[in-house]
Structures are given as structure tokens and as C-alpha cells.
Scaffold this motif. Sequence first.
Motif: not given
Length: 554
Positions: A426-432
Motif C-alpha cells: 500500500l503506497t501512501e499518496k498524501i496530498i493537500p
Amino acid sequence: MKTWKKLSLGTAGLATVALLAACGNSSSGSQYPQLSLTTDPTTLDSATNTSTYSGILIGNTQEGLTRVGKDGKPANALAESIKVSDDGLTYSVKLRDGLKWSNGDALTAKDFVYSWQRANAPETASQYAYLMANIENAEAIHTGENKDLSSFGVKALSDTELEIKLSKPTPYFEYLLTENIYMPVNKGAVEKYGKQYGTASDKVVYSGPFEFKKDAGWTGTNASFKLVKNQNYYDKKNVKSEEIDYQIVKNPNTAVQLFKQDKLDQAELSTTDLYTANKNYNGGKNNIDLKEATTAYIEYNQSGENTSSPAVAKALKNKKIREAISLATNRKDIVDQFVPGSTPATGFTPVGMAKNATGEDFASYAAQGYAYDTAKAKTLWEQGLKEIDETSLNISFTTDADKPSAKQIADYLQTSLSKALPGLTLTEKIIPYAQRLQDSKNGNFDMVMSVWGGDYAEPSTFLQLFTTGQSYNDGKFSSKTYDDAFKAATTTPDVLSQAKTDADYKLLEDTLYKGSYINPVDFQANPALMNPNIKGLQFHSTGLAYDLKTAYLK
């Protein structure tokens, strides 16, 4: 409304509570309430807004025909009276006499016709146009099939008389009239500012209890601004504070410190650490617990497009893969560790929002079998991988950068899901936050953490999201069973029998569960610290989260 925490409060359910602490010693250093938002507003355009952060400001500076009252029910606002025909299809509205915009212009029935036509027009691209779908010819006009705006079912009979025609009875229509999209906009301002309308507070004209202070407004980027009483508001005598001061405080730890320094009058306790550290602050005299009818849930991109890889596209269209992820999601652990005050989700429609025909909470009546079962999850996962001819998957998980708990939950899921489901990365994509909303709308995700807070106290405010083609069905799944049940629940004669409608709504929840179309995580609540000298500040768990009209600092 779609946010991660939305001011860490929601817009769902219809319970309303006055934010009055019993006693305490806290007092801010200002003569006016000092409040905060946890992220930046995005617009002041009531037709295009999708954010509760902006909605708080819009809902206190603009006003519609109705406004949610202290009892959580719609009360007449700019409307003096609303009469409904026996068949439920015609609403005859009489506006209050002498209504004015903040700039002194007369506010008339024609303003509502213009505003609603604009909001429903396809070129406006309002994601909330679906709230107008039951107005006569609204859908055909919104899709561009009908180009004749005059056929839209709202007409000004005089400056103070408005007639609304519906295509089918809508018992909760007066709740809808409280929503941002139904609020009037000033035609002169829209035409003057064009695409810049709503991008700053000096590019809007106001109809509600407050307007932005001329020399301390919102520029579109600044972190503090002030609201002041709108002197042209029809009910200004009941607006209790001359000014409300706002600042953007994105870090909840900072907000708590500002509260303790008397520089804020409220601060959310949005993480477990903050809650534990402050639940007995000042002997607990400042603590309040705001129950939301809001659901956090994981959406899967089932469109087959815009995923991180072709393998992921196949995987998320596979029911066994989705069910495995749901079974590997430990909802209780997530709530206990990261979302204080919340409860594990048992469906999509949250607790405390609506009751069925027998008076039972709808969420209890329609509860599904969402469970944590890693053994079953592993079996289904391996079967699903075999069906799509894969041995491993790297799935992207999108969530907000603006909220510490969002990152904590992402970290937790990254570890726990990968452990339970062999071969999963599971690859995190942390965005505004704003980008997350846009990516969700565009289907640019694999899995995304979403939040929905309902707009009125009836299950359709949640369950209509997942009908085929609905603009907020970001995962783009389609179910004939679901569509048929929703139509049955919201179409005469079924709508005349609440028990039958309840059963149809329960079938919708059952369809979501059995198809593993979404993954509900928790029903949200928000513990906070509140200055006991703040009086008259109303929290609504649907629509306008904070109603400032009667708020003041004692």
C-alpha cells in the motif's frame, strides 16, 4: 459534503446543540468570538462550493429561503411563508418585504430565479446541482438536453412571490432550501467579476447576517479575516455579535495552545494524544463532545481508468479483492487509536441522523455485517489474485495532508493491510485537501479516504451518492439493484409509505455491503475545548456546521 474532517465537524444529521459549557474560567483576549478553521477556504461562490470550510463562511454571510433552526428543522429565513400544494409538487413562497443585499440593492424573487438557474446550468459545473434534481426540468437542463432555461421549474410571480414546481414530491425539500446551492447570488456581482466571483470576499455581495469586514476580509490566501454584522440584513437585531474573528490554524496542537493562551475560543481535540492530554483540562469544564452524522469511508476506483497500473485496475473491479480489503480493515482499532469519540461504521448512513417508521435509529435498523476477519480476508485475497492472474499488487492510497490523523490512519493501513493480505504493498499518496477533492472528482486514485456529511435528516442524503452516474460516485461503480431500490425509495407511491421506503433504503445498504462497493470506516464525532463565555453558538450536524447568528462572547 466531501472533506476529510471538515473543520473537524460534519454536516450531517439534524440534531442541533448550543455550544454552551457549564462553567469555567477561560476567557479570550478579545471582546469578540475568536474562531478557527483547520484549512483554507476554497471559494465564496455558493453555487460551486463543495467544502464545509467555505460552507461555514457562506452559510453565515448568505441566506436562503430557509435556515436550519435551533431544533434542527428548517425555519423560514428570507421566506416569510412557504405553502405546499396537496400533491406536494408546487411550493408558493412569499418573501419578506424590503429585503436588501449588503450593498443596498433590492433582493427580490428574480434573484432566486437567476441564482438557481445559474447553479443548475451545465456550464457552472456545480457538484451540488443534484440537490436541485427534483425541480421540474432541472435534470434535462443540467445535462444540456434541454436548452430552455425558462422551462426550469422556478418563476418570479412578483418581487416578493416565487413559485417552485417539482417533478415529484420531495418531503425534505425545505431542508434542501437551506443549502448553499439554493442561496441567492447578486447578478450584478457575478457579471462584474466573472470567473473571479467568489475568489475573495470583496468580489461577493451578501444576503446573510454577516459580511466580511472591508479592511480585514478574505483575500483568497490570507490566514486571518473578520466577519461583521450585515447592516442590511432583515433580522440584524437578532445578530448578537458585531464581529466574529477567524484565523486558519492547520495544526491542532497549535490550536489547543492558542486556546490555552486565550487567543482562541474553541479548539478541536482531533487526535487521540490531544484528547487524552486535554480531556481533564480545567477540570473538564471546557470539554464538549459534538456528535456528527458523518461517515469516513474508503472508495475504490472501479472505473478501470486512471489507476496506478493495469493490474490495479483489474484488482479493484474484482469483488473478492475489495471484500478482502474490507475484512482486513480493523475499524475498532482505527477508532480507538486515531479518531476519539467516533464509532466503527456499520454501514454508510451514520448513527444519529434519521429514524425509521418505528422510531429506531436508521443506522441500527440498516446495520450490515462489516467485520474484521483476517483469515477470511486472506482467503478471498488469494482467490481474487488468482482470478486476475496476479501474485502481488501495489495499490496507491490517497488521503489528506492537512490532517495529522489522516496520515496516522494511512500509516496504520499501510502496515495492517499489507500484513493481512500477502503480496499487497500500500503506497501512501498524501496530498493537500483541495487536491484530494479534485483527484477524487477526476477519478485520479486507486483507493481514497473520503468523508461524507449529509445535508438533511433523511437517508437519501447519503444513499443517493452511489446511483449510476451520480457526480459523487467517485469509484464509478454501477449496480442495477442499487439504482432500482433508490428509485423505489424516492418515487411515488413508495415515498408515501415510510416503512416501505425504509426497507428500500435498507436494501441500498445491503447492496453496498454485499458488493463491497465501498469500505465504511467510522461514524465521526468531535471532542473539543470551548470557552464557556461563548454563548448562542449553534452546532448543526447537517447543513451549516456552525451558525454564528446568535453567537456572542459574554
